[in-house]
Design an enzyme around this catalytic site. Structure first.
Site, PDB file in Angstrom:
ATOM      1  CG  HIS A  41      -0.107   0.074   2.356  1.00  0.00           C
ATOM      2  ND1 HIS A  41       0.275  -0.966   3.070  1.00  0.00           N
ATOM      3  CD2 HIS A  41       0.264   1.038   3.210  1.00  0.00           C
ATOM      4  CE1 HIS A  41       1.128  -0.677   4.142  1.00  0.00           C
ATOM      5  NE2 HIS A  41       1.043   0.626   4.274  1.00  0.00           N
ATOM      6  CG  HIS A 122       7.820   5.104   0.914  1.00  0.00           C
ATOM      7  ND1 HIS A 122       7.363   6.265   1.740  1.00  0.00           N
ATOM      8  CD2 HIS A 122       7.836   4.177   1.794  1.00  0.00           C
ATOM      9  CE1 HIS A 122       7.120   5.972   2.853  1.00  0.00           C
ATOM     10  NE2 HIS A 122       7.227   4.613   2.908  1.00  0.00           N
TER      11      HIS A 122
HETATM   12  P1  2AM Z   1       5.472   2.740   5.443  1.00  0.00           P
HETATM   13  O1  2AM Z   1       4.604   3.959   5.032  1.00  0.00           O
HETATM   14  O2  2AM Z   1       6.968   3.228   5.232  1.00  0.00           O
HETATM   15  O3  2AM Z   1       5.069   1.394   4.847  1.00  0.00           O
HETATM   16  C1  2AM Z   1       1.327   0.863   9.005  1.00  0.00           C
HETATM   17  O4  2AM Z   1       2.172   0.737   9.914  1.00  0.00           O
HETATM   18  C2  2AM Z   1       2.000   1.985   7.697  1.00  0.00           C
HETATM   19  O5  2AM Z   1       2.065   3.237   8.045  1.00  0.00           O
HETATM   20  C3  2AM Z   1       3.204   1.361   7.277  1.00  0.00           C
HETATM   21  O6  2AM Z   1       3.091   1.350   5.932  1.00  0.00           O
HETATM   22  C4  2AM Z   1       4.149   2.378   7.721  1.00  0.00           C
HETATM   23  O7  2AM Z   1       5.240   2.741   7.200  1.00  0.00           O
HETATM   24  C5  2AM Z   1       3.310   3.668   7.805  1.00  0.00           C
HETATM   25  N1  2AM Z   1       3.758   4.496   8.836  1.00  0.00           N
HETATM   26  C6  2AM Z   1       4.119   5.896   8.621  1.00  0.00           C
HETATM   27  N2  2AM Z   1       4.350   6.460   9.710  1.00  0.00           N
HETATM   28  C7  2AM Z   1       4.282   5.424  10.715  1.00  0.00           C
HETATM   29  C8  2AM Z   1       4.634   5.391  12.237  1.00  0.00           C
HETATM   30  N3  2AM Z   1       5.135   6.379  12.913  1.00  0.00           N
HETATM   31  N4  2AM Z   1       4.686   4.445  12.882  1.00  0.00           N
HETATM   32  C9  2AM Z   1       4.124   3.231  12.215  1.00  0.00           C
HETATM   33  N5  2AM Z   1       3.865   3.405  10.957  1.00  0.00           N
HETATM   34  C10 2AM Z   1       3.991   4.081  10.370  1.00  0.00           C
END
Ligand code: 2AM
Length: 174
Positions: A41, A122
């Site tokens: 996603h 990303h």
């Molecule tokens: P990503 O976007 O780099 O993949 C669920 O955890 C999603 O939210 C993941 O896709 C994760 O990283 C994103 N995400 C963004 N900020 C986050 C945070 N502070 N803690 C956990 N997940 C986060």
């Protein structure tokens, strides 16, 4: 529950990323924890802990973000070194940036907190990445092109399945 707003991927770019993960995994299997295809996603905003009631309100508010269409062309691979994330980048970032801004301003309007880290379009391919930096990882991703398709913003809950693996449950989509 832990919630986040994200774009679901259309089938073709998802299949391309799945193939890329499989290709990389053959070479670098032990270098990180690989994303499962069904979990791929593009996060627009990470909201963190919320009650089911709040999640429902957020889903209703997000439904007001105007629908648009985007081109899922990839720029290649990248690494967030500090977070140890290997990711695929999107080439046509303007559209994704604009959409993230709309999603975030919708959350601002309702006074909803979310992670304020600047948005970078990303898709996470692997976590706990210990492998090479992206310059050393040639990738065919940038050669693919896909049709423009309508975006599907969804609110997800991040959960663990019975075997402890992360899975994302769709709370809403529009
Ligand atoms: P990503 O976007 O780099 O993949 C669920 O955890 C999603 O939210 C993941 O896709 C994760 O990283 C994103 N995400 C963004 N900020 C986050 C945070 N502070 N803690 C956990 N997940 C986060």
């Amino acid at each position: 529950m832990r919630i986040f707003a994200a774009l679901a991927l259309p089938n073709e770019p998802r299949a391309a990323l799945e193939a890329e993960i499989n290709r990389l995994r053959r070479k670098y299997s032990d270098c990180g924890r690989w994303s499962q295809s069904k979990n791929l996603h593009l996060t627009m905003a990470f909201l963190g802990e919320a009650t089911p009631d709040t999640a429902k309100k957020i889903a209703t508010a997000l439904a007001k973000v105007p629908q648009t269409a985007v081109c899922w062309r990839f720029s290649g691979l990248g690494v967030f070194s500090r977070q140890q994330i290997l990711w695929a980048g999107l080439a046509e970032t303007d559209r994704f940036n604009a959409l993230a801004e709309q999603v975030r301003s919708c959350l601002d309007d309702m006074g909803q907190h979310y992670d304020r880290k600047p948005f970078r379009a990303h898709i996470t391919l692997a976590r706990q990445w210990q492998g090479p930096q992206p310059q050393a990882l040639s990738s065919p991703l940038a050669n693919y092109s896909f049709a423009v398709s309508p975006v599907c913003v969804r609110l997800y809950a991040s959960e663990r399945d019975a075997s402890g693996r992360i899975c994302y449950r769709v709370l809403s989509s529009y």
